[in-house]
Motif scaffolding. Structure first.
Motif, mmCIF file in Angstrom:
data_model
loop_
_atom_site.group_PDB
_atom_site.id
_atom_site.type_symbol
_atom_site.label_atom_id
_atom_site.label_comp_id
_atom_site.label_asym_id
_atom_site.label_seq_id
_atom_site.Cartn_x
_atom_site.Cartn_y
_atom_site.Cartn_z
ATOM 1 N N ASP A 1 41.613 73.938 25.983
ATOM 2 C CA ASP A 1 41.957 74.800 27.163
ATOM 3 C C ASP A 1 40.946 75.003 28.173
ATOM 4 O OD1 ASP A 1 40.124 76.191 25.637
ATOM 5 O OD2 ASP A 1 41.153 78.032 25.007
ATOM 6 N N THR A 2 40.131 74.012 28.269
ATOM 7 C CA THR A 2 39.221 73.746 29.428
ATOM 8 C C THR A 2 39.065 72.078 29.870
ATOM 9 O OG1 THR A 2 37.398 73.492 27.949
ATOM 10 C CG2 THR A 2 37.812 75.668 28.711
ATOM 11 N N LEU A 3 38.829 71.910 31.146
ATOM 12 C CA LEU A 3 38.754 70.651 31.462
ATOM 13 C C LEU A 3 37.596 70.381 32.075
ATOM 14 C CD1 LEU A 3 42.389 69.519 32.732
ATOM 15 C CD2 LEU A 3 41.203 68.692 30.910
ATOM 16 N N GLU A 4 36.964 69.199 31.892
ATOM 17 C CA GLU A 4 35.621 68.940 32.734
ATOM 18 C C GLU A 4 36.025 67.569 33.427
ATOM 19 O OE1 GLU A 4 32.749 70.167 33.177
ATOM 20 O OE2 GLU A 4 33.426 71.832 31.633
ATOM 21 N N VAL A 5 36.107 67.475 34.667
ATOM 22 C CA VAL A 5 36.767 66.577 35.389
ATOM 23 C C VAL A 5 35.495 65.567 36.248
ATOM 24 C CG1 VAL A 5 38.116 66.020 37.293
ATOM 25 C CG2 VAL A 5 38.705 67.777 35.654
ATOM 26 N N ASP A 6 35.392 64.275 35.940
ATOM 27 C CA ASP A 6 34.796 63.251 36.727
ATOM 28 C C ASP A 6 35.167 62.942 38.032
ATOM 29 O OD1 ASP A 6 32.656 63.396 34.383
ATOM 30 O OD2 ASP A 6 33.822 61.464 33.488
ATOM 31 N N VAL A 7 34.470 62.905 38.897
ATOM 32 C CA VAL A 7 34.854 62.729 40.476
ATOM 33 C C VAL A 7 33.742 61.766 41.147
ATOM 34 C CG1 VAL A 7 36.280 64.940 40.596
ATOM 35 C CG2 VAL A 7 33.901 64.734 41.356
ATOM 36 N N ASN A 8 34.446 61.126 41.975
ATOM 37 C CA ASN A 8 33.673 60.092 42.884
ATOM 38 C C ASN A 8 33.026 60.708 44.059
ATOM 39 O OD1 ASN A 8 34.755 58.130 41.313
ATOM 40 N ND2 ASN A 8 36.545 57.793 42.619
ATOM 41 N N THR A 9 32.270 61.847 43.707
ATOM 42 C CA THR A 9 31.420 62.524 44.841
ATOM 43 C C THR A 9 30.405 63.483 43.992
ATOM 44 O OG1 THR A 9 31.460 63.597 46.940
ATOM 45 C CG2 THR A 9 33.239 64.425 45.019
ATOM 46 N N PRO A 10 29.351 63.898 44.866
ATOM 47 C CA PRO A 10 28.475 64.805 44.091
ATOM 48 C C PRO A 10 29.023 66.022 43.890
ATOM 49 C CG PRO A 10 27.443 63.685 45.860
ATOM 50 C CD PRO A 10 28.798 63.273 45.955
ATOM 51 N N ASN B 1 30.370 69.156 40.578
ATOM 52 C CA ASN B 1 30.650 69.621 38.982
ATOM 53 C C ASN B 1 31.835 70.270 39.150
ATOM 54 O OD1 ASN B 1 30.652 72.252 37.424
ATOM 55 N ND2 ASN B 1 29.270 70.750 36.131
ATOM 56 N N VAL B 2 32.896 69.654 38.364
ATOM 57 C CA VAL B 2 34.368 70.327 38.586
ATOM 58 C C VAL B 2 34.664 70.623 36.896
ATOM 59 C CG1 VAL B 2 36.655 69.721 39.227
ATOM 60 C CG2 VAL B 2 34.550 68.642 40.437
ATOM 61 N N SER B 3 35.072 71.757 36.873
ATOM 62 C CA SER B 3 35.536 72.369 35.505
ATOM 63 C C SER B 3 36.765 73.207 35.847
ATOM 64 C CB SER B 3 34.416 72.641 34.751
ATOM 65 O OG SER B 3 33.832 73.944 35.194
ATOM 66 N N GLY B 4 37.782 73.311 34.958
ATOM 67 C CA GLY B 4 38.904 74.079 34.949
ATOM 68 C C GLY B 4 39.338 74.904 33.527
ATOM 69 N N TRP B 5 40.132 75.844 33.907
ATOM 70 C CA TRP B 5 40.705 76.501 32.750
ATOM 71 C C TRP B 5 41.922 76.569 32.584
ATOM 72 C CZ3 TRP B 5 37.658 82.172 31.980
ATOM 73 C CH2 TRP B 5 36.261 81.673 31.713
ATOM 74 N N ASP B 6 42.735 76.536 31.438
ATOM 75 C CA ASP B 6 44.046 76.438 31.495
ATOM 76 C C ASP B 6 44.333 78.129 31.794
ATOM 77 O OD1 ASP B 6 46.723 77.421 29.626
ATOM 78 O OD2 ASP B 6 46.506 75.150 29.462
ATOM 79 N N LEU B 7 45.647 78.519 32.067
ATOM 80 C CA LEU B 7 46.175 79.483 32.547
ATOM 81 C C LEU B 7 46.009 80.633 31.383
ATOM 82 C CD1 LEU B 7 47.246 81.552 34.545
ATOM 83 C CD2 LEU B 7 49.482 81.098 34.086
#
Length: 274
Positions: A74-83, A85-91
């Motif tokens: 229910d959480t996501l850590e996302v790798d992106v092509n820019t400096p 930190n990206v993370s999210g929560w399920d509703l």
């Protein structure tokens, strides 16, 4: 959704890259991003030269996903092509956190210049919180944030601290004062300067907060900072008010609350994209 500044600038480049990353995420993970924003907007009006995006987002998957015996995290850590930190929560996680007294998702949906999301979701989530969540529990969340940093006070003054943590302490202190002044009703603004404007505070304190933000935006604070006198007094004052807050009655969690949370969740599970 447009970029927050002029096209061609470094911040615009980061914005467009993150915007694309969220579109790719939706396609690759078979989910929908309901809102995605940058936490730096909680404190600063403009980016410093060494800006590093710190993104939070709320997402939802298909109904079929939630019927599985083994649903995804229910959480996501996302790798992106820019400096960044990206993370999210399920509703689902988001709603449970709100009902337990964690107000952070309400801060996320008030972030300006979203990278992705549904236009109606922020207002909808805030309305749900106003109707079914407990402002006293939200206030306690901020008080506990102050309490965890109590060891940093040397006698009656706060020792040197990294700017980001000091921003958190100032904002939590202002939120606590806002709740007290508004009789624990409503949802406070999320951005530091907006909550300062919405709260009755002394001009000297407002001036110290504005100066701190201006110095940060100008890149003048790189390492640690010792808070000025009025800021220090604000934090200590809200710590001292803790026992009265702890004694306040909490709103009961009822079956009706659970039913309304289910309805809210199902509504956004089937709402089409913008």
């Amino acid at each position: 959704m447009g970029a927050p500044s002029q096209v061609g600038s470094e911040s615009s480049s980061v914005f467009f890259e993150l915007e694309k990353s969220f579109r790719d995420l939706e396609n690759e993970r078979n989910l929908r991003v309901l809102h995605a924003g940058d936490l730096s907007h909680l404190y600063l009006n403009k980016k410093s030269e060494d800006y590093y995006a710190n993104c939070r987002f709320i997402y939802i998957r298909s109904i079929e996903h939630y019927l599985s015996l083994f649903p995804a995290e229910d959480t996501l850590e996302v790798d992106v092509n820019t400096p960044a930190n990206v993370s999210g929560w399920d509703l689902k996680k988001t709603l449970i956190a709100l009902l337990k007294g964690n107000p952070e998702p309400l801060d996320w949906v008030q972030l300006k210049d979203p990278y992705a999301g549904h236009d109606e979701f922020p207002k909808s989530l805030v309305s749900f919180a106003l109707e079914y969540c407990d402002p006293v529990r939200f206030a306690l969340y901020h008080y506990n944030r102050l309490e965890r940093q109590k060891h940093r006070f040397d006698g009656v003054s706060l020792t040197e601290i990294v700017p980001e943590r000091l921003y958190d302490l100032i904002r939590s202190s202002l939120v606590l004062r806002w709740y007290n002044q508004n009789r624990y009703q409503g949802v406070p603004p999320s951005r530091l300067m907006e909550i300062a404007e919405a709260t009755f505070i002394r001009p000297v304190l407002r001036g110290e907060i504005e100066e701190l933000v201006e110095r940060s935006e100008a890149g003048m604070i790189k390492d640690v900072v010792r808070p000025a006198g009025a800021i220090n007094d604000l934090i200590l004052s809200e710590l001292e008010a803790g026992p009265a807050l702890l004694a306040r009655r909490r709103r009961a969690f009822t079956q009706e609350t659970a039913s309304q949370a289910d309805r809210f969740f199902l509504k956004w599970a089937v709402v089409p994209k913008n």
